[in-house]
Motif scaffolding. Sequence first.
Motif, mmCIF file in Angstrom:
data_model
loop_
_atom_site.group_PDB
_atom_site.id
_atom_site.type_symbol
_atom_site.label_atom_id
_atom_site.label_comp_id
_atom_site.label_asym_id
_atom_site.label_seq_id
_atom_site.Cartn_x
_atom_site.Cartn_y
_atom_site.Cartn_z
ATOM 1 N N GLU A 1 0.836 -1.206 0.000
ATOM 2 C CA GLU A 1 0.000 0.000 0.000
ATOM 3 C C GLU A 1 0.868 1.253 0.000
ATOM 4 O OE1 GLU A 1 -2.783 -0.105 3.182
ATOM 5 O OE2 GLU A 1 -4.066 -1.570 2.164
ATOM 6 N N GLY B 1 3.871 1.472 -1.156
ATOM 7 C CA GLY B 1 4.466 1.575 -2.494
ATOM 8 C C GLY B 1 3.491 2.179 -3.493
ATOM 9 N N ARG B 2 2.261 1.656 -3.484
ATOM 10 C CA ARG B 2 1.250 2.164 -4.428
ATOM 11 C C ARG B 2 0.909 3.614 -4.120
ATOM 12 N NH1 ARG B 2 -1.059 -1.598 -7.678
ATOM 13 N NH2 ARG B 2 -1.108 0.217 -9.015
ATOM 14 N N SER B 3 0.927 3.969 -2.814
ATOM 15 C CA SER B 3 0.494 5.319 -2.436
ATOM 16 C C SER B 3 1.484 6.394 -2.885
ATOM 17 C CB SER B 3 0.284 5.417 -0.919
ATOM 18 O OG SER B 3 1.523 5.586 -0.265
ATOM 19 N N ILE B 4 2.726 6.010 -3.198
ATOM 20 C CA ILE B 4 3.626 7.028 -3.746
ATOM 21 C C ILE B 4 3.695 6.920 -5.266
ATOM 22 C CG2 ILE B 4 5.030 7.410 -1.668
ATOM 23 C CD1 ILE B 4 7.133 5.535 -2.863
ATOM 24 N N GLY B 5 2.756 6.192 -5.848
ATOM 25 C CA GLY B 5 2.616 6.192 -7.298
ATOM 26 C C GLY B 5 3.371 5.098 -8.030
ATOM 27 N N LEU B 6 4.003 4.187 -7.289
ATOM 28 C CA LEU B 6 4.674 3.080 -7.971
ATOM 29 C C LEU B 6 3.625 2.183 -8.618
ATOM 30 C CD1 LEU B 6 7.276 1.944 -5.244
ATOM 31 C CD2 LEU B 6 7.733 3.373 -7.233
ATOM 32 N N THR B 7 3.961 1.589 -9.764
ATOM 33 C CA THR B 7 3.049 0.629 -10.383
ATOM 34 C C THR B 7 3.091 -0.661 -9.567
ATOM 35 O OG1 THR B 7 4.776 -0.323 -11.759
ATOM 36 C CG2 THR B 7 3.567 1.548 -12.682
ATOM 37 N N GLN C 1 6.494 -2.210 -10.115
ATOM 38 C CA GLN C 1 7.555 -1.502 -9.382
ATOM 39 C C GLN C 1 7.478 -1.781 -7.889
ATOM 40 O OE1 GLN C 1 6.630 2.492 -10.781
ATOM 41 N NE2 GLN C 1 8.614 2.629 -11.814
ATOM 42 N N TYR D 1 10.727 -3.233 -6.113
ATOM 43 C CA TYR D 1 11.547 -2.437 -5.196
ATOM 44 C C TYR D 1 11.147 -2.572 -3.724
ATOM 45 C CZ TYR D 1 12.968 -0.314 -9.552
ATOM 46 O OH TYR D 1 13.431 -0.140 -10.819
ATOM 47 N N VAL D 2 9.902 -2.959 -3.480
ATOM 48 C CA VAL D 2 9.430 -2.968 -2.091
ATOM 49 C C VAL D 2 9.222 -4.395 -1.564
ATOM 50 C CG1 VAL D 2 7.591 -2.242 -0.526
ATOM 51 C CG2 VAL D 2 8.354 -0.708 -2.358
ATOM 52 N N LEU E 1 -6.927 3.068 -2.812
ATOM 53 C CA LEU E 1 -6.409 1.852 -2.179
ATOM 54 C C LEU E 1 -7.596 0.927 -1.923
ATOM 55 C CD1 LEU E 1 -3.642 2.945 0.377
ATOM 56 C CD2 LEU E 1 -3.366 1.903 -1.865
ATOM 57 N N ASN F 1 -1.922 5.799 -10.859
ATOM 58 C CA ASN F 1 -0.610 6.007 -10.250
ATOM 59 C C ASN F 1 -0.256 7.487 -10.233
ATOM 60 O OD1 ASN F 1 -0.144 3.218 -9.858
ATOM 61 N ND2 ASN F 1 0.375 3.039 -12.018
ATOM 62 N N ARG G 1 -2.277 9.222 -7.561
ATOM 63 C CA ARG G 1 -1.732 8.934 -6.224
ATOM 64 C C ARG G 1 -0.541 9.824 -5.880
ATOM 65 N NH1 ARG G 1 -2.421 2.530 -7.058
ATOM 66 N NH2 ARG G 1 -4.433 2.294 -6.034
ATOM 67 N N THR G 2 0.211 10.239 -6.896
ATOM 68 C CA THR G 2 1.352 11.114 -6.608
ATOM 69 C C THR G 2 0.894 12.526 -6.260
ATOM 70 O OG1 THR G 2 1.634 11.807 -8.891
ATOM 71 C CG2 THR G 2 2.850 9.853 -8.204
ATOM 72 N N PHE H 1 9.836 1.453 4.273
ATOM 73 C CA PHE H 1 10.424 0.257 3.677
ATOM 74 C C PHE H 1 11.642 -0.136 4.524
ATOM 75 C CE2 PHE H 1 8.818 2.768 -0.123
ATOM 76 C CZ PHE H 1 7.556 2.200 -0.056
ATOM 77 N N HIS I 1 13.963 -2.276 4.365
ATOM 78 C CA HIS I 1 15.231 -2.693 3.758
ATOM 79 C C HIS I 1 15.989 -1.530 3.131
ATOM 80 C CE1 HIS I 1 12.126 -2.657 0.755
ATOM 81 N NE2 HIS I 1 12.995 -2.751 -0.219
ATOM 82 N N VAL J 1 9.122 7.207 -9.956
ATOM 83 C CA VAL J 1 7.835 7.667 -10.469
ATOM 84 C C VAL J 1 7.977 8.974 -11.248
ATOM 85 C CG1 VAL J 1 5.480 8.295 -9.856
ATOM 86 C CG2 VAL J 1 6.661 6.535 -8.552
ATOM 87 N N LEU K 1 7.125 13.575 -3.434
ATOM 88 C CA LEU K 1 6.502 13.583 -4.761
ATOM 89 C C LEU K 1 5.926 14.953 -5.094
ATOM 90 C CD1 LEU K 1 5.358 10.132 -4.029
ATOM 91 C CD2 LEU K 1 6.297 10.662 -6.270
#
Lengths: 222, 243
Positions: free
Chosen positions: A123, A125-131, A134, A138-139, B50, B73, B76-77, B89, B91, B105, B153
């Motif tokens: 969520e 990841g998606r919320s910052i616009g990643l597909t 992606q 990446y996540v 979401l 997408n 969302r930005t 994240f 990691h 993005v 963003l």
Amino acid sequence: MAFEFEPSVMIESLPLLMGGAKITVILTVGGLFFGFILGAVAGMMKLSRNFFVRKLAGIYIESIRGTPMLVQAMFLYFGIPMALGIRIPAMVAGIIIISVNSGAYIAEIVRGAVQSINPGQSEAGRSIGLTHFQTMRYVVWPQAFRRMIPPLGNQFIISLKDTSLLMIIGVGELLRTGDEIVAVNFRSFEVYLTCGLVYLAMTLSIAKALKMLEKKMHILGK
Amino acid sequence: MIQIKNLYKSFGDLKVLKGVDLHVKAGQVVVIIGPSGSGKSTVLRCINKLEVPTSGTIIVDGYDIMDPETDINMVRTEATMVFQQFNLFPHMTVLDNVILGPIKVRGTSRPDAMRLGMELLNKVGLADKAGNFPEQLSGGQKQRVAIARSLALQPKAILFDEPTSALDPELVGEVLEVMKKLAREGMTMIVVTHEMGFAREVADRVIFIDQGKIQVDADPETFFATPENPRLMDFIGKVVSHT
């Protein structure tokens, strides 16, 4: 005739057995390389939203897990050529069998690891616009991969041992080489014992290497 | 900026939202309060899809999110989200968390993204933590990084989903401070929270959602001074006596 243990036979047979061990390593590495790709694809397919994609992966996994590898090997090496009239080299058949077989188990490892990552991560990841892709790349995957290492190590060891079954289709791997030595010198005790020790040395090395990888991965962020 | 019309959302048989209308203008700070299970987070999660609305219209920055042609997408930005559980994240370093969005993005070059990232970390007071991993931070620090990540963003609005609810009481203040700073700078914000002090001090409008509908929509003074709605009175009573 009393049995007399002859350690010298073990030393003498070692050079030939190492040749077989080399084939065993090639089968394992090749098989696991393609097995991981197959497993990653099938594992992701099992997580697909599309029913048919999920089903397809399910059929692959269930049919491979549900039949003995020995049967799969004999079918591929002896059965398929009879039907199609093409002969597959034993080595290629061996790598295919290990790939297809480990792939089915790795698929479940991949699916489990990806599912175990908190949904909040995708969520975010998606919320910052990643597909979707992606986000996975990446996540989710980098985190899931860390969780895959212990069960993958287990699978690597199983697959390495399973290569011994390929002696049935004439692949000159470690056990087959041992078998050929015994046929000449009749020293089954020493030769099979040596085979076992060489397998053990290889599986322990895998376990050790994966332990180190696991440690290294942990330091670089949880 | 954000227009919600007649929004319905069900999870299976459970009807969570039963016709929500909300229009948030650019630069407004809207605080949404309500009992748990009232659907306030669901409203937020529908705005950036979401959760997929069951029916209704949501227009974000001129884009209809229900239109299959809309690049969700991209939307969302423009309305990024800050989560209750931070969802950093684990990691990646703090800085990498912040610059992932700009690089992947927006297509920003790494040096430019790093400059922007450091600027934002500075803004939330965590420039010295850039090279740390999230697990080395306190909850309040994590949430401030999450705010920097969503700012990276350069969105037109930020959706805050109970941003301080998972924090130890002594860490709430530092996160609210950053949010107040953003509000003063004119950021459009929709904030789901139980922080009545924040609502009173910062909000342009306070909204009370209960039973899947907006029950009260008023400026904070009116909202807190004359709570006519009996459910709201009951709710405020419970929250205030609790804190």
